[in-house]
Write a protein that holds these residues in place. Structure first.
Motif, PDB file in Angstrom:
ATOM      1  N   PRO A  86       0.796  -1.230   0.000  1.00  0.00           N
ATOM      2  CA  PRO A  86       0.000   0.000   0.000  1.00  0.00           C
ATOM      3  C   PRO A  86       0.829   1.281   0.000  1.00  0.00           C
ATOM      4  N   ALA A  87       2.052   1.259   0.490  1.00  0.00           N
ATOM      5  CA  ALA A  87       2.884   2.464   0.509  1.00  0.00           C
ATOM      6  C   ALA A  87       3.250   2.914  -0.896  1.00  0.00           C
ATOM      7  N   VAL A  88       3.141   2.021  -1.866  1.00  0.00           N
ATOM      8  CA  VAL A  88       3.499   2.356  -3.239  1.00  0.00           C
ATOM      9  C   VAL A  88       2.573   3.435  -3.793  1.00  0.00           C
ATOM     10  N   VAL A  89       1.311   3.418  -3.435  1.00  0.00           N
ATOM     11  CA  VAL A  89       0.343   4.364  -4.010  1.00  0.00           C
ATOM     12  C   VAL A  89       0.672   5.816  -3.638  1.00  0.00           C
ATOM     13  N   PRO A  90       0.837   6.168  -2.356  1.00  0.00           N
ATOM     14  CA  PRO A  90       1.186   7.563  -2.066  1.00  0.00           C
ATOM     15  C   PRO A  90       2.579   7.943  -2.566  1.00  0.00           C
ATOM     16  N   LEU A  91       3.498   6.989  -2.565  1.00  0.00           N
ATOM     17  CA  LEU A  91       4.834   7.272  -3.087  1.00  0.00           C
ATOM     18  C   LEU A  91       4.775   7.540  -4.590  1.00  0.00           C
ATOM     19  N   ALA A  92       3.937   6.802  -5.298  1.00  0.00           N
ATOM     20  CA  ALA A  92       3.764   7.025  -6.740  1.00  0.00           C
ATOM     21  C   ALA A  92       3.157   8.397  -7.006  1.00  0.00           C
ATOM     22  N   ALA A  93       2.184   8.792  -6.194  1.00  0.00           N
ATOM     23  CA  ALA A  93       1.585  10.124  -6.347  1.00  0.00           C
ATOM     24  C   ALA A  93       2.627  11.211  -6.115  1.00  0.00           C
ATOM     25  N   ALA A  94       3.464  11.018  -5.098  1.00  0.00           N
ATOM     26  CA  ALA A  94       4.535  11.985  -4.824  1.00  0.00           C
ATOM     27  C   ALA A  94       5.526  12.036  -5.984  1.00  0.00           C
ATOM     28  N   MET A  95       5.819  10.884  -6.567  1.00  0.00           N
ATOM     29  CA  MET A  95       6.729  10.832  -7.719  1.00  0.00           C
ATOM     30  C   MET A  95       6.150  11.649  -8.872  1.00  0.00           C
ATOM     31  N   CYS A  96       4.872  11.476  -9.124  1.00  0.00           N
ATOM     32  CA  CYS A  96       4.226  12.228 -10.210  1.00  0.00           C
ATOM     33  C   CYS A  96       4.297  13.728  -9.949  1.00  0.00           C
ATOM     34  N   ALA A  97       3.975  14.146  -8.737  1.00  0.00           N
ATOM     35  CA  ALA A  97       4.030  15.576  -8.397  1.00  0.00           C
ATOM     36  C   ALA A  97       5.445  16.116  -8.484  1.00  0.00           C
ATOM     37  N   SER A  98       6.421  15.285  -8.141  1.00  0.00           N
ATOM     38  CA  SER A  98       7.819  15.748  -8.161  1.00  0.00           C
ATOM     39  C   SER A  98       8.260  16.174  -9.555  1.00  0.00           C
ATOM     40  N   ARG A  99       7.694  15.587 -10.587  1.00  0.00           N
ATOM     41  CA  ARG A  99       8.088  15.935 -11.957  1.00  0.00           C
ATOM     42  C   ARG A  99       7.682  17.365 -12.300  1.00  0.00           C
ATOM     43  N   LEU A 100       6.624  17.841 -11.636  1.00  0.00           N
ATOM     44  CA  LEU A 100       6.199  19.230 -11.819  1.00  0.00           C
ATOM     45  C   LEU A 100       7.029  20.161 -10.945  1.00  0.00           C
ATOM     46  N   VAL A 101       7.299  19.728  -9.727  1.00  0.00           N
ATOM     47  CA  VAL A 101       8.093  20.557  -8.809  1.00  0.00           C
ATOM     48  C   VAL A 101       9.488  20.800  -9.370  1.00  0.00           C
ATOM     49  N   VAL A 102      10.099  19.778  -9.971  1.00  0.00           N
ATOM     50  CA  VAL A 102      11.444  19.969 -10.531  1.00  0.00           C
ATOM     51  C   VAL A 102      11.402  20.653 -11.891  1.00  0.00           C
ATOM     52  N   GLY A 103      10.203  20.847 -12.446  1.00  0.00           N
ATOM     53  CA  GLY A 103      10.039  21.648 -13.655  1.00  0.00           C
ATOM     54  C   GLY A 103      10.410  20.991 -14.960  1.00  0.00           C
ATOM     55  N   VAL A 104      10.326  19.651 -15.038  1.00  0.00           N
ATOM     56  CA  VAL A 104      10.734  18.982 -16.276  1.00  0.00           C
ATOM     57  C   VAL A 104       9.580  18.395 -17.080  1.00  0.00           C
ATOM     58  N   HIS A 105       8.341  18.551 -16.566  1.00  0.00           N
ATOM     59  CA  HIS A 105       7.162  18.055 -17.275  1.00  0.00           C
ATOM     60  C   HIS A 105       5.994  19.008 -17.097  1.00  0.00           C
ATOM     61  N   TYR A 106       5.139  19.022 -18.082  1.00  0.00           N
ATOM     62  CA  TYR A 106       3.857  19.698 -17.982  1.00  0.00           C
ATOM     63  C   TYR A 106       2.889  18.752 -17.274  1.00  0.00           C
ATOM     64  N   PRO A 107       1.840  19.280 -16.651  1.00  0.00           N
ATOM     65  CA  PRO A 107       0.844  18.408 -16.024  1.00  0.00           C
ATOM     66  C   PRO A 107       0.246  17.387 -16.997  1.00  0.00           C
ATOM     67  N   SER A 108       0.021  17.785 -18.243  1.00  0.00           N
ATOM     68  CA  SER A 108      -0.544  16.839 -19.208  1.00  0.00           C
ATOM     69  C   SER A 108       0.415  15.688 -19.500  1.00  0.00           C
TER      70      SER A 108
END
Length: 173
Positions: A127-149
């Motif tokens: 179950p810890a994979v799900v929130p960690l995966a969500a954080a991974m997705c958000a991190s791509r926006l925080v580091v500025g290398v992906h658009y939300p789409s």
């Protein structure tokens, strides 16, 4: 609304959301966590390691863990192929916090492998994979290398890949 106007609107929303997330990277703690997630997620490494660890500790379901890991790796490979076809450039209006191996942005391969792992490894009781995966997705926006789409498309691709392989994954151990 004209289709071109609609695309312009989507681009503007994409840029606004990216700018808001990237601004969160001004906090050194948030930036550090986002950088760490970016490094851990390169080529799906975090998720592959988690799947292999599950296979090591859960002998009765070793085959399922290995197939879940293979689904995650397969989803990542598919995203890399799509990225080479689409060739969308990475965001240019924000300063990235990390360097990337490639120039192309769509879909986010980090998000693809994270969502595939959330579905596949999560189904095996991680179950810890799900929130960690969500954080991974958000991190791509925080580091500025992906658009939300990019992130949404990657997450959808990963989740669909894992879902499509769910029966195979749960097959005989």
């Amino acid at each position: 609304m004209d289709p071109i106007d609609h695309l312009d609107h989507i681009d503007k929303v994409d840029q606004r959301i990216l700018t808001a997330f990237r601004a969160c990277g001004g906090d050194p703690r948030v930036a550090g966590a986002a950088r760490a997630l970016s490094r851990a997620g390169e080529h799906g490494a975090l998720w592959l390691a988690a799947g292999l660890a599950g296979a090591l500790v859960d002998g009765p379901r070793r085959g399922s863990w290995l197939r879940a890991t293979a689904l995650t790796a397969g989803a990542h490979a598919v995203s890399m192929g799509v990225k080479r076809v689409v060739r969308r450039p990475r965001p240019a209006r924000v300063e990235p916090l990390v360097t990337t191996f490639g120039r192309h942005s769509f879909p986010s391969s980090h998000a693809t492998s994270a969502a595939a792992a959330a579905v596949a490894l999560g189904a095996l009781g991680a179950p810890a994979v799900v929130p960690l995966a969500a954080a991974m997705c958000a991190s791509r926006l925080v580091v500025g290398v992906h658009y939300p789409s990019d992130v949404l498309a990657g997450a959808a691709l990963g989740a669909l890949t894992a879902w499509a392989g769910a029966r195979w994954m749960r097959g005989p151990a």
